[in-house]
Design a protein around this motif. Structure first.
Motif, PDB file in Angstrom:
ATOM      1  N   HIS A   1       2.477   1.607  -2.920  1.00  0.00           N
ATOM      2  CA  HIS A   1       0.952   2.177  -4.544  1.00  0.00           C
ATOM      3  C   HIS A   1       1.583   3.886  -4.289  1.00  0.00           C
ATOM      4  O   HIS A   1       0.244   4.631  -5.508  1.00  0.00           O
ATOM      5  CB  HIS A   1      -0.446   1.449  -4.152  1.00  0.00           C
ATOM      6  N   GLU A   2       0.591   3.377  -2.822  1.00  0.00           N
ATOM      7  CA  GLU A   2       1.081   5.451  -2.584  1.00  0.00           C
ATOM      8  C   GLU A   2       1.922   6.520  -2.919  1.00  0.00           C
ATOM      9  O   GLU A   2       1.421   7.417  -3.430  1.00  0.00           O
ATOM     10  CB  GLU A   2       0.820   5.911  -1.144  1.00  0.00           C
ATOM     11  N   ARG A   3       2.905   5.171  -3.388  1.00  0.00           N
ATOM     12  CA  ARG A   3       4.391   6.341  -4.186  1.00  0.00           C
ATOM     13  C   ARG A   3       4.133   6.321  -5.624  1.00  0.00           C
ATOM     14  O   ARG A   3       5.073   6.620  -6.079  1.00  0.00           O
ATOM     15  CB  ARG A   3       5.252   6.004  -3.400  1.00  0.00           C
TER      16      ARG A   3
ATOM     17  N   GLN B   1       0.813  -0.953   0.017  1.00  0.00           N
ATOM     18  CA  GLN B   1      -0.477  -0.091   0.070  1.00  0.00           C
ATOM     19  C   GLN B   1       0.879   1.315   0.258  1.00  0.00           C
ATOM     20  O   GLN B   1       0.417   2.505  -0.878  1.00  0.00           O
ATOM     21  CB  GLN B   1      -0.982   0.055   1.136  1.00  0.00           C
ATOM     22  N   GLY B   2       2.185   1.344   1.092  1.00  0.00           N
ATOM     23  CA  GLY B   2       3.072   2.581   1.007  1.00  0.00           C
ATOM     24  C   GLY B   2       3.583   3.120  -0.595  1.00  0.00           C
ATOM     25  O   GLY B   2       3.890   4.013  -0.849  1.00  0.00           O
TER      26      GLY B   2
END
Length: 302
Positions: A73-75, A70-71
């Motif tokens: 993906h956020e980047r 998730q981290g």
């Protein structure tokens, strides 16, 4: 692309180093245990000769895999397409890419050859730190680093590059007297069967080891060295109820199969037809070697 934009484009070696720093910082910020394997960390440790790495390999605590993904993906990192056939290709990592980065990140939640599913605690207990790209990275201990590299090379032991790596690791293990420590880590991760061809000749004659049989997954990985051989093995070994589905997938693969090898593959009707033809031609050319591999696999399983 302008001259200025070319100057700011990351090169692969820069991208790999910065990718390690990115993942290390992200994992630390989220409180996720993760350590880096292969690639530049192995070169810095002296476990591998200097070479340019094309991606970042990180092993993450499996229970926090989704948090790390998730981290990323956020980047802006996105998962590469993968073959949906998990029976033929058991999954051990998730690969992500970014349009502005020249390298991928392989996030491992397990490692082929390490058959114990809950071995992360044993792996984490055998880590240390070193500095790379301005970050303190968690990396394997020397004996665990040797185990990772040996298992990776043992998947394709006939390749000259893999044979050379195994010879290099064997010389290092003898010089540093790492064989007994390597044996203990292999026991803790249940990788004795897979690493046996490398480790057995390095151990002192005074040490007796009960070597387990390799798992079907590992035997298949080693045997499937030619185009189409993994799918053929899966079809032959599958229950009759699953054979039609696997055969259909082998004859008419999904788009993801082509994109998993090249995310920029031509997916037009003509492009897919051309890739189908090339795929079948590779399989036909490899048939004699596949037949020999299947005979050897059948004999080893008797």
């Amino acid at each position: 692309m302008t001259h200025a934009s070319r100057r700011t484009q990351l090169e692969i070696p820069e991208g790999v180093l910065l990718g390690h720093a990115l993942v290390a910082g992200l994992a630390a910020g989220l409180g996720i245990r993760a350590f880096f394997i292969k690639g530049p960390v192995s070169v810095l440790q002296g476990l591998r000769e200097a070479k340019v790495s094309a991606d970042v390999d990180v092993v993450v605590d499996p229970v926090r895999l989704e948090d790390l993904m998730q981290g990323l993906h956020e980047r802006g990192w996105r998962e590469r397409p993968v073959d949906p056939d998990s029976r033929t290709f058991p999954k051990h990592s998730v690969t992500v890419h970014h349009p502005e980065w020249p390298c991928c990140i392989d996030v491992h939640f397990r490692f082929p050859g390490m058959e114990r599913p809950d071995c992360f605690e044993s792996l984490w207990a055998n880590t240390e730190t070193l500095e790379l790209a301005g970050q303190q990275l968690t990396v394997p201990s020397r004996e665990l680093g040797v185990l990772f590299l040996a298992l990776h090379a043992l998947r394709s032991p006939a390749l000259p590059a893999c044979r050379h790596e195994l010879d290099y690791l064997a010389d290092l293990t003898r010089r540093e007297i790492l064989a007994e420590e390597l044996l203990e880590v292999a026991r803790a991760t249940n990788s004795l069967a897979a690493v046996r061809p490398f480790l057995e000749v390095l151990l002192p004659s005074s040490i007796t080891v009960v070597w387990p049989e390799p798992s079907p997954e590992w035997r298949n990985r080693v045997a499937a060295q030619d185009p189409g051989s993994a799918r053929l093995l899966a079809i032959l070994q599958a229950p009759w109820s699953e054979k039609p589905r696997l055969l259909w997938g082998a004859l008419f693969p999904t788009r993801e199969v082509f994109l998993s090898g090249n995310i920029y593959a031509d997916m037009s009707l003509f492009g897919q037809l051309r890739q189908h033809c090339a795929r079948w031609w590779r399989f036909v050319r490899a048939l004699p070697r596949i037949a020999r591999s299947l005979r050897k696999l059948s004999a080893s399983g008797d």
